[in-house]
Write an enzyme that holds these catalytic residues in place. Structure first.
Site, PDB file in Angstrom:
ATOM      1  N   HIS A 153      44.075  22.290  -1.673  1.00 45.87           N
ATOM      2  CA  HIS A 153      44.060  21.182  -2.566  1.00 45.87           C
ATOM      3  C   HIS A 153      43.420  19.992  -2.196  1.00 45.87           C
ATOM      4  O   HIS A 153      43.663  18.912  -2.820  1.00 45.87           O
ATOM      5  CB  HIS A 153      45.360  21.279  -3.172  1.00 45.87           C
ATOM      6  CG  HIS A 153      46.068  22.238  -3.940  1.00 45.87           C
ATOM      7  ND1 HIS A 153      47.376  22.321  -4.514  1.00 45.87           N
ATOM      8  CD2 HIS A 153      45.125  23.463  -4.461  1.00 45.87           C
ATOM      9  CE1 HIS A 153      47.479  23.420  -5.069  1.00 45.87           C
ATOM     10  NE2 HIS A 153      46.251  24.306  -5.020  1.00 45.87           N
ATOM     11  N   CYS A 205      29.382   4.329  -1.977  1.00 47.18           N
ATOM     12  CA  CYS A 205      29.501   5.357  -1.134  1.00 47.18           C
ATOM     13  C   CYS A 205      29.083   5.216   0.222  1.00 47.18           C
ATOM     14  O   CYS A 205      27.779   4.527   0.160  1.00 47.18           O
ATOM     15  CB  CYS A 205      28.845   6.548  -1.745  1.00 47.18           C
ATOM     16  SG  CYS A 205      28.453   7.892  -0.401  1.00 47.18           S
ATOM     17  N   THR A 241      57.873  25.236  -2.169  1.00 52.95           N
ATOM     18  CA  THR A 241      56.850  25.206  -3.287  1.00 52.95           C
ATOM     19  C   THR A 241      57.610  25.917  -4.447  1.00 52.95           C
ATOM     20  O   THR A 241      58.202  26.849  -4.218  1.00 52.95           O
ATOM     21  CB  THR A 241      55.375  25.866  -3.067  1.00 52.95           C
ATOM     22  OG1 THR A 241      54.757  25.880  -4.213  1.00 52.95           O
ATOM     23  CG2 THR A 241      55.913  27.153  -2.364  1.00 52.95           C
ATOM     24  N   LEU A 285      64.353  24.678  -1.333  1.00 50.60           N
ATOM     25  CA  LEU A 285      65.825  24.152  -1.542  1.00 50.60           C
ATOM     26  C   LEU A 285      66.644  25.128  -2.891  1.00 50.60           C
ATOM     27  O   LEU A 285      67.873  25.241  -2.529  1.00 50.60           O
ATOM     28  CB  LEU A 285      65.609  22.608  -2.605  1.00 50.60           C
ATOM     29  CG  LEU A 285      66.873  21.923  -2.720  1.00 50.60           C
ATOM     30  CD1 LEU A 285      67.413  21.558  -1.271  1.00 50.60           C
ATOM     31  CD2 LEU A 285      66.617  20.573  -3.408  1.00 50.60           C
TER      32      LEU A 285
END
Ligand code: BV8
Length: 234
Positions: free
Chosen positions: A109, A136, A177, A203
């Site tokens: 990602h 840039c 995740t 978790l």
């Protein structure tokens, strides 16, 4: 461990939670404060680029003070000490895997500490704020700079290489995740079909917990080092 030569690890925001970085879908997570359509889609960026820059500027600043935790360090140890291959595919855009010493790493990602010029395609390491006025460094035009992250509706990076490692994995470990976001949430099914043993370390049970051969629940800094110690001592 010898029976698991190729290991693939998928990580998500829960891995960095104990380093102090917010997750997305926990009760006080990022999506409880922001609508993802405003800050994590190309449409949102077109509609209000400075809002999106401010969203990532605040996360970039928060990143400056955080350190990898025991789970990141255990994954780097696995890569160093395992005789076979270890590939980490992370959904996280933080740089904590690198800071812990992991090398064979795919940021599917994108990366918070990189900027991309949409006009010339150049990527740069970036730790400062970005704005609509930032020129840039490569093409010097303004208005094209964006965080080098994958928004909803955009194609994640290195998908070919990811499917190669998933389909040749003997062990697939998913850590931190919630299993909400595709294509990452589909990786367990892909690697399972190719014969991998699949483990979820989280978790609490994720959306796709039922697809895993083994699930262990608890804070990553406790269950990940314990699991990797057992793996390396086999
Ligand atoms: C694409 C940007 C196609 C960077 C992110 C309908 C059905 C299915 C799919 C779709 C659909 N409609 C649209 C889609 C596709 C969409 C999608 O999946 N939407 C979902 C929401 C339904 N996906 C996409 O758009 C992807 N692209 O499909 O492209 C395409 C094809 C051809 C050509 C062009 C395009 C792109 C997805 C990437 C979006 N970008 N982030 C950033 O700002 O960070 S997503 C965002 O979610 C982050 O990347 C994050 O990593 C990711 C997943 O979240 P998690 O990491 O799982 O975090 P979460 O908070 O959800 O969960 C944390 C977990 O940790 C919890 O389970 C918690 O219990 C646990 N935890 C907490 N604390 C701890 C812990 N565990 C252990 N220890 C702890 N201490």
């Amino acid at each position: 461990m010898a029976r698991f030569s190729n290991v693939v690890v998928l990580t998500g925001a829960g891995l960095s939670a104990e380093s102090g970085l917010s997750t997305f879908r926990d009760k006080n997570g990022i999506w409880a404060k922001y609508d993802y359509r405003d800050v994590a889609t190309p449409e949102g960026f077109r509609a209000n680029p400075q809002l999106v820059h401010d969203f990532y500027n605040s996360r970039r600043r928060a990143h400056a003070g955080v350190k990898p935790n025991a789970a990141h360090l255990a994954l780097a140890r696995l890569e160093r000490e395992h005789a076979g291959s270890v590939t980490i595919v992370t959904q996280n855009i933080d740089a904590l895997h690198e800071a812990a010493g992991s090398r064979n790493l795919i940021h599917m990602h994108g990366e918070l500490l990189k900027a991309l010029c949409a006009l010339c395609g150049e990527r740069q390491a970036w730790t400062d704020d970005l704005s609509v006025e930032t020129p840039c460094p490569a093409c010097s035009h303004k208005g094209g700079m964006r965080p080098d992250v994958v928004w909803f509706g955009e194609m994640p990076y290195e998908m070919e290489r990811i499917y190669e490692v998933l389909t040749s994995a003997h062990l697939f470990i998913s850590i931190g995740t919630s299993g909400n976001v595709y294509p990452a949430a589909g990786f367990v099914a892909t690697t399972r079909e190719a014969g991998a043993h699949t483990v979820e370390l989280n978790l609490e049970p994720s959306e796709s917990a039922h697809l895993f051969d083994e699930t262990l629940h608890g804070p990553a800094t406790q269950i990940v080092p314990a699991y990797i110690n057992r793996l390396l001592s086999r």
